[in-house]
Design a protein around this motif. Structure first.
Motif, PDB file in Angstrom:
ATOM      1  N   VAL A  53       1.022  -1.027  -0.250  1.00 27.87           N
ATOM      2  CA  VAL A  53       0.580   0.026  -0.052  1.00 27.87           C
ATOM      3  C   VAL A  53       0.507   1.704   0.459  1.00 27.87           C
ATOM      4  O   VAL A  53       0.395   2.202  -0.448  1.00 27.87           O
ATOM      5  N   MET A  54       2.108   1.273   0.517  1.00 26.13           N
ATOM      6  CA  MET A  54       2.842   2.109   1.186  1.00 26.13           C
ATOM      7  C   MET A  54       3.143   2.555   0.008  1.00 26.13           C
ATOM      8  O   MET A  54       3.357   3.751  -1.119  1.00 26.13           O
ATOM      9  N   ALA A  55       4.000   1.297  -1.211  1.00 28.88           N
ATOM     10  CA  ALA A  55       4.583   1.737  -2.438  1.00 28.88           C
ATOM     11  C   ALA A  55       3.634   2.228  -3.181  1.00 28.88           C
ATOM     12  O   ALA A  55       3.726   2.957  -4.347  1.00 28.88           O
ATOM     13  N   GLY A  56       2.422   1.573  -3.382  1.00 28.53           N
ATOM     14  CA  GLY A  56       1.364   2.580  -4.171  1.00 28.53           C
ATOM     15  C   GLY A  56       0.947   3.698  -3.759  1.00 28.53           C
ATOM     16  O   GLY A  56       1.100   3.924  -5.383  1.00 28.53           O
ATOM     17  N   LEU A  57       0.737   4.489  -2.999  1.00 24.22           N
ATOM     18  CA  LEU A  57       0.242   5.725  -2.512  1.00 24.22           C
ATOM     19  C   LEU A  57       2.240   5.984  -3.648  1.00 24.22           C
ATOM     20  O   LEU A  57       1.696   7.737  -3.581  1.00 24.22           O
ATOM     21  N   ILE A  58       2.608   5.850  -3.164  1.00 21.51           N
ATOM     22  CA  ILE A  58       3.922   6.593  -3.434  1.00 21.51           C
ATOM     23  C   ILE A  58       3.979   6.672  -5.217  1.00 21.51           C
ATOM     24  O   ILE A  58       4.045   7.446  -5.674  1.00 21.51           O
ATOM     25  N   ALA A  60       1.352   6.187  -6.971  1.00 18.02           N
ATOM     26  CA  ALA A  60       0.287   7.059  -7.216  1.00 18.02           C
ATOM     27  C   ALA A  60       1.124   8.731  -7.184  1.00 18.02           C
ATOM     28  O   ALA A  60       0.357   9.158  -8.316  1.00 18.02           O
ATOM     29  N   ASP A  61       1.332   8.761  -6.483  1.00 22.01           N
ATOM     30  CA  ASP A  61       1.968  10.199  -6.128  1.00 22.01           C
ATOM     31  C   ASP A  61       2.712  10.940  -7.138  1.00 22.01           C
ATOM     32  O   ASP A  61       2.551  11.921  -7.753  1.00 22.01           O
ATOM     33  N   GLN A  62       4.135   9.900  -7.215  1.00 22.90           N
ATOM     34  CA  GLN A  62       4.400  10.404  -8.144  1.00 22.90           C
ATOM     35  C   GLN A  62       4.296  10.675 -10.070  1.00 22.90           C
ATOM     36  O   GLN A  62       4.333  11.278 -10.632  1.00 22.90           O
ATOM     37  N   LEU A  63       3.213   9.323  -9.971  1.00 19.64           N
ATOM     38  CA  LEU A  63       2.140  10.065 -11.035  1.00 19.64           C
ATOM     39  C   LEU A  63       1.374  10.808 -11.505  1.00 19.64           C
ATOM     40  O   LEU A  63       0.803  11.763 -12.508  1.00 19.64           O
ATOM     41  N   GLU A  65       1.967  13.669  -9.729  1.00 20.48           N
ATOM     42  CA  GLU A  65       3.350  14.575 -10.198  1.00 20.48           C
ATOM     43  C   GLU A  65       2.836  14.703 -11.685  1.00 20.48           C
ATOM     44  O   GLU A  65       3.174  16.136 -11.974  1.00 20.48           O
ATOM     45  N   ALA A  66       3.932  13.933 -12.107  1.00 22.36           N
ATOM     46  CA  ALA A  66       3.627  13.468 -13.702  1.00 22.36           C
ATOM     47  C   ALA A  66       2.765  14.433 -15.008  1.00 22.36           C
ATOM     48  O   ALA A  66       2.942  14.363 -15.745  1.00 22.36           O
ATOM     49  N   LEU A  67       1.134  13.569 -14.583  1.00 20.33           N
ATOM     50  CA  LEU A  67       0.451  14.303 -14.519  1.00 20.33           C
ATOM     51  C   LEU A  67       0.059  15.553 -14.869  1.00 20.33           C
ATOM     52  O   LEU A  67      -0.294  15.975 -15.376  1.00 20.33           O
ATOM     53  N   GLU A  68       0.018  16.390 -13.356  1.00 18.65           N
ATOM     54  CA  GLU A  68       0.073  17.891 -13.698  1.00 18.65           C
ATOM     55  C   GLU A  68       1.136  18.265 -14.417  1.00 18.65           C
ATOM     56  O   GLU A  68       0.992  18.938 -14.758  1.00 18.65           O
ATOM     57  N   ARG A  69       2.228  17.878 -14.473  1.00 20.49           N
ATOM     58  CA  ARG A  69       3.660  18.413 -15.083  1.00 20.49           C
ATOM     59  C   ARG A  69       2.873  18.333 -16.950  1.00 20.49           C
ATOM     60  O   ARG A  69       3.208  19.624 -17.309  1.00 20.49           O
TER      61      ARG A  69
END
Length: 119
Positions: A53-58, A60-63, A65-69
Motif C-alpha cells: 500500500v505504501m509503495a502504491g501510494l508513493i 501514485a503520487d509520482q504519477l 505529479e507527472a500528470l500535473e506536469r
C-alpha cells in the motif's frame, strides 16, 4: 495470453498479460519491487500489505505529479501555438497592409507620371 513470473518483496507471482506485454509487466514489477525495498530499508518490516500500500501510494503520487506536469506542459504548448498562430495572422495583416500601400503608391506614381507627360 502471455504469462510472466514477477518478483516483489522476495515473493514470486505468476501474472497473465496481453501477448507482447511481458517485458513491460516485468519492468513495472521491478519498479514496484524497488519502491518496496526502499520503504523496507527506511522503516523495516511492516507487513506485506502495508508495504505494498505504501509503495502504491508513493507511485501514485509520482504519477499524479507527472500528470500535473504533463497538463502544465500541454498548456504551455497550447499557449505557444496560439502565440504562433497570432503572429502568423499579424504577419498576414501587415503583408496585406504593405501590399495595399505599395499599390496606392504605384497608382500615385502613375498619376504623377501622366501629369508630367501632359505638361
Amino acid at each position: 495470453m502471455g504469462q510472466v513470473v514477477i518478483n516483489v518483496n522476495d515473493r514470486s507471482f505468476s501474472m497473465e498479460c496481453a501477448d507482447g506485454e511481458e517485458d513491460h509487466l516485468t519492468e513495472l514489477a521491478k519498479l514496484l519491487d524497488s519502491q518496496v525495498r526502499d520503504i523496507k530499508s527506511g522503516v523495516g518490516e511492516v507487513g506485506d500489505i502495508r508495504l505494498l500500500v505504501m509503495a502504491g501510494l508513493i507511485i501514485a503520487d509520482q504519477l499524479s505529479e507527472a500528470l500535473e506536469r504533463v497538463e502544465a506542459l500541454s498548456g504551455e504548448i497550447r499557449g505557444a501555438h496560439k502565440t504562433g498562430t497570432d503572429a502568423i495572422e499579424q504577419s498576414k495583416q501587415r503583408e496585406t497592409a504593405a501590399a495595399e500601400r505599395i499599390e496606392a503608391a504605384a497608382k500615385r506614381l502613375e498619376q504623377v507620371s501622366r501629369l508630367a507627360r501632359q505638361s
